[in-house]
Write an enzyme that holds these catalytic residues in place. Structure first.
Site, short mmCIF file in Angstrom:
data_model
loop_
_atom_site.label_atom_id
_atom_site.label_comp_id
_atom_site.label_asym_id
_atom_site.label_seq_id
_atom_site.Cartn_x
_atom_site.Cartn_y
_atom_site.Cartn_z
CG HIS A 157 43.62 53.86 33.63
ND1 HIS A 157 43.65 53.66 34.91
CD2 HIS A 157 42.21 53.66 33.20
CE1 HIS A 157 42.51 52.92 35.15
NE2 HIS A 157 41.60 53.11 34.24
CD GLU A 158 40.68 53.94 29.80
OE1 GLU A 158 40.25 52.68 29.72
OE2 GLU A 158 40.09 54.39 30.78
CG HIS A 161 41.55 48.93 31.42
ND1 HIS A 161 41.72 48.24 32.59
CD2 HIS A 161 41.18 50.24 31.82
CE1 HIS A 161 41.28 49.04 33.58
NE2 HIS A 161 40.94 50.16 33.00
CD GLU A 252 38.88 51.18 36.31
OE1 GLU A 252 39.73 52.02 36.25
OE2 GLU A 252 38.32 50.53 35.40
#
Length: 349
Positions: A157-158, A161, A252
């Site tokens: 997930h990070e 980003h 998100e």
């Protein structure tokens, strides 16, 4: 992303020119009243100078914003010797998406959370990859509480980003909300201080009419300037926060889907978010406040204000509702798991 970046660059110009318009209307009228003589000039800001200042401010925010965010929560870059498994997982995930491996930093905190920022150094320290274009940060609480597949999903997930340049965009987008917030706070304290001073008798004058008028003029000028600053700053704070909120919520959802695609397991991230959502309200206020450096929008899961018995968080004050509801994110991931027919306890739930 292009439209959002355009608004991020445009808003500071609108902010300055709004003040310039007020200075040339209300400000000049106030100046003429205070001096009792006409004023034939006008205030002017060179567009080239303003462009240089705005771009320089955005560049400084991009350059030093990550260090400020990381330093505010006590993040420390760690080597592969300290956390070999985490580094190995991050290296593998980065290779899967054809991205440069970000630096890895760890925060000593019981709060299970993670975030990513642009830039690959903290206070001059670097990780294993000198070409890193971002830093992924995890807390010791996250490492201890999550299973391996859940931790992998959070790292993915990070990494999403960083790969999608969300970290770059959100770092730059942080500038105007922060400036307008503190300008509004400064203006409020000027008004409050003047109120306390006058209430304590500091505004009384036993001098002649000239001195009395001078004091009255000074008070009126301070009040009008403070009120205008407060009003304009609050207005642009609301506009920039709205933009920041929309960006944050969208990124998100996008990072959740990207993490599910990278790991092939939407259920793993759903399970991780569920663990974080259940754990956060149980933690003491003091542990949550240690992570409250104004970086609320960057976390994989928000620092829930409902867990605080006294004051609000600084970050939720500046950036309210920057995350979609965690329950909604979990539901979307569970639905995605069902669509991809990934068997798991979370998917069946």
């Amino acid at each position: 992303m292009i439209a959002a970046l355009g608004l991020i660059v445009l808003l500071p110009f609108v902010f300055v020119y709004t003040f310039l318009f007020l200075a040339n209307t209300l400000g000049i009228a106030l100046l003429e009243w205070a001096t009792e003589r006409p004023y034939h000039g006008e205030f002017y800001v060179d567009p080239i100078v303003l462009t240089v200042v705005v771009l320089a401010g955005l560049a400084l925010q991009y350059r030093y914003g990550p260090r400020t965010a990381l330093g505010s929560v006590g993040a420390r870059v760690v080597s592969s010797d300290e956390y070999p498994d985490l580094h190995a997982t991050l290296t593998r995930l980065a290779a899967q998406v054809d991205a440069s491996k970000p630096d890895l930093a760890v925060v000593s905190s019981e709060v299970p959370n993670a975030f990513a920022v642009a830039g690959g150094s903290i206070r001059g320290l670097r990780g294993d990859d000198p070409g890193a274009t971002g830093t992924v940060v995890v807390t010791t609480g996250l490492i201890e509480r999550l299973e391996d597949d859940e931790l992998e999903a959070v790292l993915a997930h990070e990494l999403a980003h960083v790969k999608n340049r969300d970290a770059n965009l959100m770092t730059v987008a942080w500038l105007l909300p922060t400036i307008t917030y503190y300008l509004a706070i400064a203006a409020f304290y000027v008004l409050y201080g003047l109120y306390r001073l006058l209430g304590a008798g500091g505004g009384s004058s036993r001098s002649g009419n000239s001195d009395g008028r001078g004091l009255a003029v000074a008070i009126v000028v301070i009040v009008v300037c403070a009120v205008v600053t407060l009003a304009v700053s609050a207005m642009f704070w609301a506009a920039s926060v709205l933009l920041y909120r929309v960006l944050s919520r969208h990124r998100e959802y996008a990072a959740d889907r990207a993490a599910a695609a990278i790991t092939g397991s939407p259920a793993a991230l759903a399970s991780a978010l569920e663990t974080l959502d259940e754990t956060m309200p149980e933690l003491p206020d003091r542990d949550l406040r240690k992570l409250d450096g104004g970086t609320e929008a960057l976390y994989v899961a928000p620092l829930e204000a409902r867990a605080f018995g006294s004051k609000e968080l600084v970050s939720t004050d500046i950036f309210p509702d920057t995350h979609p509801p965690t329950e909604d994110r979990i539901d979307r991931l569970r639905e995605l798991a069902r669509e991809t027919d990934v068997p798991s306890e979370v998917a069946r739930g």
